[in-house]
Design a protein around this motif. Structure first.
Motif, short mmCIF file in Angstrom:
data_model
loop_
_atom_site.label_atom_id
_atom_site.label_comp_id
_atom_site.label_asym_id
_atom_site.label_seq_id
_atom_site.Cartn_x
_atom_site.Cartn_y
_atom_site.Cartn_z
N THR A 53 0.81 -1.21 0.00
CA THR A 53 0.00 0.00 0.00
C THR A 53 0.85 1.27 0.00
O THR A 53 2.02 1.24 0.36
CB THR A 53 -0.93 0.02 1.23
N MET A 54 0.21 2.37 -0.40
CA MET A 54 0.86 3.69 -0.37
C MET A 54 0.06 4.58 0.57
O MET A 54 -1.13 4.37 0.76
CB MET A 54 0.84 4.33 -1.76
N ASP A 55 0.74 5.58 1.14
CA ASP A 55 -0.01 6.57 1.90
C ASP A 55 0.28 7.96 1.34
O ASP A 55 1.40 8.25 0.88
CB ASP A 55 0.23 6.47 3.40
N ALA A 56 -0.73 8.80 1.35
CA ALA A 56 -0.65 10.13 0.72
C ALA A 56 0.44 10.99 1.34
O ALA A 56 1.14 11.72 0.63
CB ALA A 56 -2.00 10.82 0.81
N ALA A 57 0.61 10.91 2.65
CA ALA A 57 1.61 11.76 3.31
C ALA A 57 3.02 11.45 2.81
O ALA A 57 3.83 12.36 2.62
CB ALA A 57 1.53 11.58 4.83
N THR A 58 3.32 10.18 2.58
CA THR A 58 4.65 9.81 2.09
C THR A 58 4.82 10.23 0.64
O THR A 58 5.89 10.74 0.25
CB THR A 58 4.90 8.30 2.26
N VAL A 59 3.80 10.06 -0.18
CA VAL A 59 3.88 10.50 -1.57
C VAL A 59 4.08 12.02 -1.61
O VAL A 59 4.93 12.52 -2.37
CB VAL A 59 2.62 10.08 -2.35
N LYS A 60 3.36 12.73 -0.77
CA LYS A 60 3.52 14.20 -0.68
C LYS A 60 4.95 14.56 -0.25
O LYS A 60 5.56 15.47 -0.79
CB LYS A 60 2.50 14.74 0.32
N TRP A 61 5.50 13.80 0.69
CA TRP A 61 6.88 14.01 1.14
C TRP A 61 7.84 13.84 -0.03
O TRP A 61 8.77 14.61 -0.20
CB TRP A 61 7.19 13.05 2.28
N TRP A 62 7.62 12.79 -0.85
CA TRP A 62 8.49 12.55 -2.01
C TRP A 62 8.47 13.73 -2.98
O TRP A 62 9.48 14.02 -3.62
CB TRP A 62 8.10 11.26 -2.73
N LEU A 63 7.34 14.40 -3.09
CA LEU A 63 7.25 15.55 -4.01
C LEU A 63 8.15 16.70 -3.56
O LEU A 63 8.49 17.56 -4.37
CB LEU A 63 5.80 16.01 -4.11
N GLN A 64 8.57 16.69 -2.31
CA GLN A 64 9.44 17.74 -1.77
C GLN A 64 10.93 17.35 -1.81
O GLN A 64 11.77 18.15 -1.43
CB GLN A 64 9.04 18.05 -0.32
N GLN A 65 11.25 16.16 -2.29
CA GLN A 65 12.63 15.70 -2.34
C GLN A 65 13.31 16.18 -3.63
O GLN A 65 12.65 16.70 -4.53
CB GLN A 65 12.69 14.18 -2.20
N SER A 66 14.60 15.98 -3.71
CA SER A 66 15.37 16.46 -4.86
C SER A 66 14.91 15.79 -6.16
O SER A 66 14.36 14.68 -6.14
CB SER A 66 16.86 16.20 -4.65
N ASP A 67 15.16 16.48 -7.26
CA ASP A 67 14.84 15.92 -8.58
C ASP A 67 15.54 14.58 -8.78
O ASP A 67 14.95 13.64 -9.30
CB ASP A 67 15.25 16.89 -9.69
N ALA A 68 16.80 14.50 -8.37
CA ALA A 68 17.57 13.26 -8.55
C ALA A 68 16.96 12.12 -7.74
O ALA A 68 16.82 10.99 -8.25
CB ALA A 68 19.03 13.47 -8.14
N ALA A 69 16.58 12.38 -6.50
CA ALA A 69 15.98 11.33 -5.67
C ALA A 69 14.66 10.87 -6.26
O ALA A 69 14.38 9.67 -6.33
CB ALA A 69 15.78 11.83 -4.24
N ARG A 70 13.84 11.81 -6.70
CA ARG A 70 12.55 11.45 -7.31
C ARG A 70 12.75 10.69 -8.61
O ARG A 70 12.06 9.70 -8.87
CB ARG A 70 11.68 12.69 -7.54
N ALA A 71 13.71 11.13 -9.42
CA ALA A 71 13.96 10.45 -10.70
C ALA A 71 14.38 9.00 -10.47
O ALA A 71 13.93 8.09 -11.17
CB ALA A 71 15.04 11.20 -11.48
#
Length: 180
Positions: A53-71
């Motif tokens: 499962t996924m949770d919205a708070a963690t996905v939202k947290w990922w949106l605030q991480q660096s471009d490299a980390a998200r990529a």
């Protein structure tokens, strides 16, 4: 090698969350020697189909991480079963005495849940778990950044380097032979 460091990136914090990537590195904490590395990006949809499962708070947290980390985290990955089998083979070939994580109560618990959901065998026992947080607290060692923060392999390597440094600060183990 005696040691394997594992780090994962997830899309949730509860056990059974989607695993987005897995990083692992072989090393020997006592002499600082490093061996093979593993980096696997997981297909998030296959992880969801397996029941993770996924949770919205963690996905939202990922949106605030660096471009490299998200990529790295959201790149096209392989099926969750293949990713877990790759890790299983890596562990079995390494034959480690110790499986390290920062901390096992997160990374290894998440992986255990994924192995169970996919009906795959967990490639370690609870006796092998080692906790970096405790070791770093006892020795005062801090993890030094190495590459992209929140990249599973870069984080695993940085954590392994910190374990090696902590081992250098510890007194040598007491021999149990000839004791009372």
């Amino acid at each position: 090698m005696l040691d394997v460091m594992i780090d994962i990136e997830t899309l949730g914090t509860a056990p059974g969350s989607v695993i987005a990537s897995i990083g692992a590195v072989e090393f020997d904490a006592s002499n600082g020697e490093f061996g093979r590395q593993l980096y696997v990006i997981v297909d998030i949809e296959s992880a969801q189909r397996a029941g993770l499962t996924m949770d919205a708070a963690t996905v939202k947290w990922w949106l605030q991480q660096s471009d490299a980390a998200r990529a790295n985290t959201f790149a096209t990955g392989q099926h969750i079963n293949m990713a877990l089998i790759d890790l299983q083979c890596f562990i079995e070939n390494a034959e480690p005495t110790r499986i390290w994580a920062h901390s096992p109560s997160f990374d290894l618990v998440q992986l255990d849940a994924a192995y169970r959901k996919t009906d795959l065998r967990i490639p370690w026992t609870f006796r092998q778990h080692r906790d970096t947080r405790t070791l770093f607290d006892l020795t005062g060692v801090k993890i030094q950044p190495n590459g992209t923060h929140h990249d599973a392999l870069d984080d695993a390597k940085a954590q392994a380097l910190a374990v090696v440094e902590a081992y250098r600060l510890l007194p040598p183990p007491v021999s149990r032979e000839g004791g009372q």
